[in-house]
Design a protein around this motif. Structure first.
Motif, mmCIF file in Angstrom:
data_model
loop_
_atom_site.group_PDB
_atom_site.id
_atom_site.type_symbol
_atom_site.label_atom_id
_atom_site.label_comp_id
_atom_site.label_asym_id
_atom_site.label_seq_id
_atom_site.Cartn_x
_atom_site.Cartn_y
_atom_site.Cartn_z
ATOM 1 N N LYS A 126 46.335 13.531 87.945
ATOM 2 C CA LYS A 126 47.680 12.955 87.942
ATOM 3 C C LYS A 126 47.889 12.139 89.216
ATOM 4 C CE LYS A 126 52.514 14.068 87.167
ATOM 5 N NZ LYS A 126 53.513 15.126 86.937
ATOM 6 N N HIS A 127 47.338 12.653 90.310
ATOM 7 C CA HIS A 127 47.336 11.899 91.561
ATOM 8 C C HIS A 127 46.335 12.559 92.492
ATOM 9 C CE1 HIS A 127 48.792 8.851 94.216
ATOM 10 N NE2 HIS A 127 49.258 9.685 95.114
ATOM 11 N N ILE A 147 54.224 16.818 92.524
ATOM 12 C CA ILE A 147 53.706 15.975 91.442
ATOM 13 C C ILE A 147 53.061 16.849 90.352
ATOM 14 C CG2 ILE A 147 51.957 14.235 90.871
ATOM 15 C CD1 ILE A 147 52.516 13.046 93.722
ATOM 16 N N LEU A 179 59.514 10.292 96.215
ATOM 17 C CA LEU A 179 58.470 9.298 95.965
ATOM 18 C C LEU A 179 59.066 8.145 95.174
ATOM 19 C CD1 LEU A 179 55.803 11.922 94.908
ATOM 20 C CD2 LEU A 179 55.618 10.460 96.920
ATOM 21 N N LYS A 180 58.965 6.959 95.754
ATOM 22 C CA LYS A 180 59.568 5.779 95.118
ATOM 23 C C LYS A 180 59.024 5.538 93.717
ATOM 24 C CE LYS A 180 60.642 2.723 98.966
ATOM 25 N NZ LYS A 180 59.954 1.741 99.795
ATOM 26 N N GLY A 181 57.736 5.762 93.566
ATOM 27 C CA GLY A 181 57.097 5.414 92.297
ATOM 28 C C GLY A 181 56.995 6.578 91.329
ATOM 29 N N TYR A 182 57.701 7.679 91.619
ATOM 30 C CA TYR A 182 57.580 8.854 90.750
ATOM 31 C C TYR A 182 58.909 9.564 90.651
ATOM 32 C CZ TYR A 182 56.051 13.424 89.023
ATOM 33 O OH TYR A 182 55.902 14.568 88.294
ATOM 34 N N ASP A 303 56.828 12.351 79.028
ATOM 35 C CA ASP A 303 55.911 11.291 79.475
ATOM 36 C C ASP A 303 56.159 10.024 78.657
ATOM 37 O OD1 ASP A 303 53.875 9.589 80.089
ATOM 38 O OD2 ASP A 303 52.246 11.011 79.686
ATOM 39 N N PRO A 304 56.721 8.985 79.292
ATOM 40 C CA PRO A 304 57.055 7.780 78.517
ATOM 41 C C PRO A 304 55.831 7.114 77.891
ATOM 42 C CG PRO A 304 57.375 7.424 80.893
ATOM 43 C CD PRO A 304 57.121 8.885 80.699
ATOM 44 N N ALA A 305 54.659 7.297 78.503
ATOM 45 C CA ALA A 305 53.469 6.626 77.972
ATOM 46 C C ALA A 305 52.970 7.280 76.690
ATOM 47 C CB ALA A 305 52.349 6.608 79.020
ATOM 48 N N GLU B 43 55.516 -2.027 103.731
ATOM 49 C CA GLU B 43 55.068 -0.814 103.045
ATOM 50 C C GLU B 43 54.687 -1.052 101.590
ATOM 51 O OE1 GLU B 43 58.037 2.180 103.538
ATOM 52 O OE2 GLU B 43 57.689 2.328 105.707
ATOM 53 N N THR B 44 54.937 -2.268 101.108
ATOM 54 C CA THR B 44 54.596 -2.548 99.705
ATOM 55 C C THR B 44 53.745 -3.808 99.598
ATOM 56 O OG1 THR B 44 56.559 -3.878 99.305
ATOM 57 C CG2 THR B 44 56.754 -1.515 98.872
ATOM 58 N N ALA B 63 53.282 1.094 80.322
ATOM 59 C CA ALA B 63 53.683 2.507 80.432
ATOM 60 C C ALA B 63 52.670 3.296 81.265
ATOM 61 C CB ALA B 63 53.819 3.123 79.040
ATOM 62 N N ASP B 66 52.913 2.350 84.933
ATOM 63 C CA ASP B 66 54.119 2.903 85.529
ATOM 64 C C ASP B 66 53.929 4.368 85.924
ATOM 65 O OD1 ASP B 66 56.652 2.368 86.431
ATOM 66 O OD2 ASP B 66 57.635 3.121 84.632
ATOM 67 N N LYS B 67 52.966 5.037 85.275
ATOM 68 C CA LYS B 67 52.726 6.447 85.606
ATOM 69 C C LYS B 67 51.985 6.617 86.927
ATOM 70 C CE LYS B 67 51.210 9.368 82.476
ATOM 71 N NZ LYS B 67 50.515 9.877 81.254
ATOM 72 N N LEU B 68 51.300 5.567 87.382
ATOM 73 C CA LEU B 68 50.608 5.702 88.671
ATOM 74 C C LEU B 68 51.660 5.946 89.753
ATOM 75 C CD1 LEU B 68 47.934 2.835 88.460
ATOM 76 C CD2 LEU B 68 47.616 5.286 88.063
ATOM 77 N N ILE B 69 51.413 6.963 90.556
ATOM 78 C CA ILE B 69 52.403 7.369 91.559
ATOM 79 C C ILE B 69 52.665 6.230 92.551
ATOM 80 C CG2 ILE B 69 52.954 9.131 93.309
ATOM 81 C CD1 ILE B 69 52.532 10.429 90.580
ATOM 82 N N ASN B 70 51.632 5.465 92.856
ATOM 83 C CA ASN B 70 51.773 4.407 93.861
ATOM 84 C C ASN B 70 52.390 3.120 93.301
ATOM 85 O OD1 ASN B 70 48.638 5.570 94.948
ATOM 86 N ND2 ASN B 70 50.533 5.894 96.073
ATOM 87 N N VAL B 71 52.624 3.070 92.007
ATOM 88 C CA VAL B 71 53.262 1.892 91.416
ATOM 89 C C VAL B 71 54.770 2.099 91.451
ATOM 90 C CG1 VAL B 71 53.642 0.627 89.268
ATOM 91 C CG2 VAL B 71 51.315 1.218 89.980
ATOM 92 N N ILE B 72 55.460 1.187 92.113
ATOM 93 C CA ILE B 72 56.902 1.353 92.303
ATOM 94 C C ILE B 72 57.690 0.671 91.178
ATOM 95 C CG2 ILE B 72 58.845 0.843 93.853
ATOM 96 C CD1 ILE B 72 56.718 1.042 96.160
#
Lengths: 578, 95
Positions: A126-127, A147, A179-182, A303-305, B43-44, B63, B66-72
């Motif tokens: 997952k990460h 996470i 976390l911005k992306g999560y 999970d949207p995917a 930072e981005t 989709a 978007d699940k990747l944690i590092n993708v904002i």
């Protein structure tokens, strides 16, 4: 804030994350961490192979709902975790893996026991993290636990360079993680709940297609209320066995390649699939273009995917299932008050199928032991509070079919990855998580020979699991496919495990009690004997008929409509009103 | 098949490009063009990814990314033509 080395910061972080047990093996790169582990309150269980540590963490997590933790050194220690981490990813299990890495200056030099475990696990974890600065350890651990355990759960790996474990740092565990992306969504949009309720109230042949997500979300009670409110049939996938009581009259059993005729047909003939935490896996849908062709689909998942990945969805409902189902109940009450469709004809059809095609098996004519009978008796004698963990293959399917699951988190198996060897270490982790509960591993003779070394771990650490080896001296499911699809050419599927190894002796050598049984009349007494031993692991070698096959079956790539109840035998559709 | 351009804001941290590229590889999608550059925020970073996908496959790529944690964030830069809604799905296979 106190000065300590990175290793102490790691262990303090794990304690702060609430870890009470972890499974692992030390080695060079992770060695600094094992010094503070020695004096930590966290129980460390020294396994015999890192794969065992990973599956044990998974079993622990599946039973407790908490994050399972495993720890290994760099290189081979880390690569041995790859299979259980991939397994945890496929079955959405919250696991955190800690690995040592070679010192940061050596990374990239092909140093002794160097492997890029972050790169290796990137496609499925997952990460993951590579930590080279000791100041980053607490944040990495806090984020990893966050996470792993939220949203759709999954495995997170934290790889820590040896020098980061050795250098001095300040321990500063974050109070919260952002976390911005999560940002997994908890509550579904109100409109999607209303749309779902309206669609359900407009349907005359609905079926609840329940997946493992319901168990992950601890939403079994809500599901029971929702199902009873609507009064529609329920099917539970391999990952969802126990999410809805098998004894409930609305339950049609498991759908899929080895599902019941009623469950498979309910999905095929439904006009609406109320999909809760399931993912339209190929083992459930069969040939996708002919799957549930007349059904509209509500797909509720966190999970949207997953929503729309394999099957077009009419009403997507994104959010945590516990909230989703809880919100759906009042919305459905309102919708049903306006229009309540008559589900009686639909239920009558499905109950007629359920009565006409119950799960069953033939007793071998030569008086040898039937594997299904053994598993059925295990379920009956051990009872619904028992936790069962299975390996992968025929015994797995029979264990999902012939044991009645009444409660969530009592059925553990490797559903997505199909990892042979899962049962013994997963049962070990389950027993650690639920020490007062009887834990049976139901294993095949092939699976058992992949990971049985963890019985030594069990014997030495007072983890008295019970193992039923369903010994058909074959890689049974592969042999079944050879029987059906390769003209009985049994290429490399005979294990000869009734000759070698001697499983009871092997068990005794590892500090377990070894029993064996090869006559139907001895099955109950053997199980009862195993049940009476609670201070040692027990292994029972059930020497069964090798020709038994798993039925019903939808052959790979074919339509669910072509379900067979025995070899070349389809259900008598003409006698059914569908 | 129309080309679609995705503007992806990612955390500026080591390994992010590998995560994005690896995801395309693992899910069996092609990248037609890829560029990575800085943003006003140190930072981005911004990735522009051009793919030859539409319908279901395009939605899946977005989709999964978007699940990747590092993708904002992900923005689809829509070409002139309106996006067609395609109710396609996975092809059949034997597994």
């Amino acid at each position: 804030m106190s000065q300590m080395n990175g290793a102490s910061s790691l262990v303090a972080s794990l304690e702060a994350a609430g870890v009470d047990v972890m499974f692992g093996i030390p080695g060079g790169a992770i060695l600094p961490a094992y010094d503070p582990i020695f004096s930590s309150s966290i129980r460390h269980i020294l396994v015999r192979h890192e794969q065992g540590a990973g599956h044990a963490a998974t079993g622990y997590a599946q039973v407790t709902g908490r994050v399972g933790v495993c720890i290994a050194t760099s290189g081979p220690g880390a690569t041995n975790l790859v299979t259980p981490l991939a397994d945890a990813a496929m079955d959405s299990v919250p696991v955190v893996a800690i690995t040592g890495q070679v010192p940061s200056v050596a990374i990239g030099t092909d140093a002794f026991q160097e492997a890029d475990i972050r790169g290796i696990t990137m496609p499925f974890a997952k990460h993951n993290y590579l930590v080279t600065d000791p100041a980053d350890i607490p944040r990495a651990i806090a984020e990893a636990f966050h996470i792993a355990s939220t949203g759709r759960p999954g495995p997170v790996l934290v790889d820590i360079a040896k020098d980061a474990l050795q250098k001095l740092t300040e321990f500063n565990y974050p109070n919260s993680v952002s976390l911005k992306g999560y940002q997994p969504k908890l509550s579904a949009d109100a409109q999607s709940i209303l749309d779902a309720a309206a669609l359900i109230a407009a349907s005359s042949k609905p079926v609840f297609y329940v997946g493992g997500g319901v168990i992950k979300a601890n939403a079994s009670r809500e599901l029971l209320e929702l199902a009873q409110l609507l009064g529609a049939p329920v099917v539970t996938t391999l990952m969802a066995r126990g999410a809805f009581p098998d004894s409930h009259p609305l339950h049609l059993g498991m759908p899929g390649m080895h599902g019941t005729v009623a469950a498979v047909t309910a999905l095929q003939k439904a006009d609406l699939l109320i999909t809760l935490g399931a993912r339209f896996d190929d083992r459930v849908t069969g040939k996708l273009s002919s799957f549930a062709v007349n059904a509209k689909v509500i797909h509720a998942d966190v999970d949207p995917a997953e929503i729309g990945k394999n099957r077009f969805v009419d009403v997507p409902v994104l959010g945590d299932l516990k909230f989703t189902i809880a919100a759906l109940i009042p919305a459905l009450k309102v919708a049903l008050a306006k229009n309540r469709p008559d589900l009686t004809p639909w239920l009558r059809q499905m109950n007629s199928l359920k009565a006409a095609y119950p799960l069953g098996y033939d007793t071998p004519k030569d008086g040898s032991l039937s594997p299904q009978y053994v598993i059925e008796r295990l379920g009956k004698i051990s009872g619904p509070d028992t936790i069962f963990a299975s390996g992968v293959g025929q015994h797995q399917m029979w264990a999902s079919q012939f044991i009645s699951y009444e409660n969530p988190r009592t059925w553990l198996n490797s559903g997505g990855l199909g990892t042979m060897g899962y049962a013994v270490p997963a049962a070990m982790g389950a027993k650690v998580g639920a020490p007062d509960t009887t834990v049976w591993a139901i294993d095949g003779d092939g699976c058992f020979q992949m990971t049985n070394q963890e019985l030594t771990t069990c014997a030495l650490n007072n983890i008295p699991i019970k193992v039923a080896i369903i010994n058909n001296e074959s890689l049974g499911m592969v042999r079944q496919w050879q029987t059906l699809f390769y003209e009985g050419r049994y290429s490399n599927t005979s294990l000869e495990s009734k000759r070698i190894p001697n499983f009871p002796m092997l068990a005794e050598a590892m500090g377990c009690v070894g029993l064996s049984c090869d006559r139907p009349e001895d099955v109950d007494a053997t199980i009862e004997k195993a049940m009476s031993i609670n201070n040692q692991p027990v292994v029972v070698d059930f020497r069964v008929n090798r020709d038994a096959m798993v039925w019903p079956m939808v052959a790979a790539g074919t339509s669910n409509d072509e379900i067979m109840i025995a070899r070349e035998t389809a259900p008598d559709w003409d006698s059914q009103e569908l | 098949m129309a080309q679609h351009s995705l503007e992806v804001i990612v955390e500026n941290s080591p390994g992010v490009l590998a995560r994005v590229a690896g995801l395309f590889s693992r899910r069996a999608y092609n990248i037609e063009r890829l560029s990575v550059g800085p943003t006003s925020n140190p930072e981005t970073s911004k990735m522009e990814i051009v793919v030859n996908l539409e319908g279901h496959a395009l939605e899946q790529v977005i989709a999964q990314l978007d699940k990747l944690i590092n993708v904002i964030s992900i923005k689809e830069i829509v070409p002139n033509a309106a996006k067609a809604i395609v109710h396609d799905t996975q092809p059949d296979y034997q597994n």
